[in-house]
Design a protein around this motif. Structure first.
Motif, PDB file in Angstrom:
ATOM      1  N   LEU A 260      -4.354  -0.070 -12.240  1.00 54.53           N
ATOM      2  CA  LEU A 260      -4.260  -0.415 -10.830  1.00 54.53           C
ATOM      3  C   LEU A 260      -3.148  -1.429 -10.601  1.00 54.53           C
ATOM      4  O   LEU A 260      -2.968  -2.356 -11.393  1.00 54.53           O
ATOM      5  CB  LEU A 260      -5.585  -1.010 -10.342  1.00 54.53           C
ATOM      6  CG  LEU A 260      -6.807  -0.104 -10.486  1.00 54.53           C
ATOM      7  CD1 LEU A 260      -8.069  -0.878 -10.122  1.00 54.53           C
ATOM      8  CD2 LEU A 260      -6.672   1.135  -9.625  1.00 54.53           C
ATOM      9  N   HIS A 261      -2.415  -1.272  -9.503  1.00 45.96           N
ATOM     10  CA  HIS A 261      -1.425  -2.259  -9.110  1.00 45.96           C
ATOM     11  C   HIS A 261      -2.129  -3.566  -8.755  1.00 45.96           C
ATOM     12  O   HIS A 261      -3.336  -3.566  -8.471  1.00 45.96           O
ATOM     13  CB  HIS A 261      -0.626  -1.759  -7.888  1.00 45.96           C
ATOM     14  CG  HIS A 261       0.415  -0.747  -8.228  1.00 45.96           C
ATOM     15  ND1 HIS A 261       1.603  -1.097  -8.833  1.00 45.96           N
ATOM     16  CD2 HIS A 261       0.456   0.592  -8.066  1.00 45.96           C
ATOM     17  CE1 HIS A 261       2.332  -0.008  -9.013  1.00 45.96           C
ATOM     18  NE2 HIS A 261       1.651   1.036  -8.561  1.00 45.96           N
ATOM     19  N   PRO A 262      -1.409  -4.689  -8.743  1.00 44.78           N
ATOM     20  CA  PRO A 262      -2.033  -5.981  -8.413  1.00 44.78           C
ATOM     21  C   PRO A 262      -2.611  -5.980  -6.999  1.00 44.78           C
ATOM     22  O   PRO A 262      -2.167  -5.229  -6.127  1.00 44.78           O
ATOM     23  CB  PRO A 262      -0.872  -6.977  -8.512  1.00 44.78           C
ATOM     24  CG  PRO A 262       0.214  -6.290  -9.233  1.00 44.78           C
ATOM     25  CD  PRO A 262       0.004  -4.818  -9.058  1.00 44.78           C
ATOM     26  N   PRO A 263      -3.583  -6.857  -6.767  1.00 48.88           N
ATOM     27  CA  PRO A 263      -4.195  -6.954  -5.441  1.00 48.88           C
ATOM     28  C   PRO A 263      -3.185  -7.283  -4.340  1.00 48.88           C
ATOM     29  O   PRO A 263      -3.424  -6.974  -3.172  1.00 48.88           O
ATOM     30  CB  PRO A 263      -5.200  -8.097  -5.584  1.00 48.88           C
ATOM     31  CG  PRO A 263      -5.474  -8.176  -7.033  1.00 48.88           C
ATOM     32  CD  PRO A 263      -4.224  -7.732  -7.733  1.00 48.88           C
ATOM     33  N   SER A 264      -2.057  -7.889  -4.695  1.00 45.75           N
ATOM     34  CA  SER A 264      -1.050  -8.203  -3.675  1.00 45.75           C
ATOM     35  C   SER A 264      -0.534  -6.943  -2.994  1.00 45.75           C
ATOM     36  O   SER A 264       0.048  -7.008  -1.915  1.00 45.75           O
ATOM     37  CB  SER A 264       0.112  -8.983  -4.303  1.00 45.75           C
ATOM     38  OG  SER A 264       0.689  -8.242  -5.359  1.00 45.75           O
ATOM     39  N   MET A 265      -0.750  -5.781  -3.609  1.00 49.14           N
ATOM     40  CA  MET A 265      -0.319  -4.516  -3.017  1.00 49.14           C
ATOM     41  C   MET A 265      -1.493  -3.757  -2.394  1.00 49.14           C
ATOM     42  O   MET A 265      -1.326  -2.642  -1.913  1.00 49.14           O
ATOM     43  CB  MET A 265       0.341  -3.647  -4.094  1.00 49.14           C
ATOM     44  CG  MET A 265       1.586  -4.287  -4.689  1.00 49.14           C
ATOM     45  SD  MET A 265       2.257  -3.362  -6.087  1.00 49.14           S
ATOM     46  CE  MET A 265       2.872  -1.895  -5.269  1.00 49.14           C
ATOM     47  N   GLY A 266      -2.681  -4.374  -2.427  1.00 50.46           N
ATOM     48  CA  GLY A 266      -3.870  -3.685  -1.947  1.00 50.46           C
ATOM     49  C   GLY A 266      -4.345  -4.165  -0.594  1.00 50.46           C
ATOM     50  O   GLY A 266      -3.672  -4.935   0.099  1.00 50.46           O
TER      51      GLY A 266
END
Length: 143
Positions: free
Chosen positions: A48-54
């Protein structure tokens, strides 16, 4: 029995967009993933990409509210997951223990709820959706 192994990398909650693991870590993880596949227990996996992209969707007062990442209150976040189909919780923990994780990583092992785990009234409420309730086939299905 299906289990989800959840990778929780410490510090990932504040990682910048586009943060990626280094090539050596990916190579070690790919060998581990290959071992899961060759053993016939791997159902699915993803990073999963980091939460900054979520984004997070909450429902205050019953209405959807969207918050873009990163999430200031998050202390632990997911970095990826594996879905495996094994005979027991002990086997799932054994596979998690073999992962080439770093010192800053935790793997949480959680059993997937199957419809047969629920009481009859809950099973009845879900009746008619049998196709969605089918566990993927695997060598240890139902074990």
């Amino acid at each position: 029995m299906r289990f989800m192994m959840l990778m929780i990398p410490k510090g990932y909650e504040t990682a910048a967009a586009g943060t990626m693991p280094d090539a050596d870590a990916v190579a070690a993880m790919m060998k581990y993933n290959e071992a899961l596949q060759k053993a016939g227990v791997l159902v699915a996996l993803d990073g999963l990409h980091p939460p900054s992209m979520g984004a997070r969707v909450t429902f205050p007062g019953g209405k959807a509210h969207v918050s873009d990442g990163p999430f200031a209150e998050a202390r632990e976040v997911l970095g990826g997951y594996w879905m495996i189909n094994v005979a027991s919780r002990a086997e799932a923990i054994e596979w998690a223990s073999r992962c080439p994780g770093g010192e800053n990583e935790i793997i949480e092992v959680r059993q997937v709820q199957e419809m047969s785990d629920f009481p009859p009234d809950v099973q009845e409420a879900a009746a008619g959706f049998t196709e969605m309730q089918q566990a993927p086939s695997g060598k240890n299905k139902g074990a």
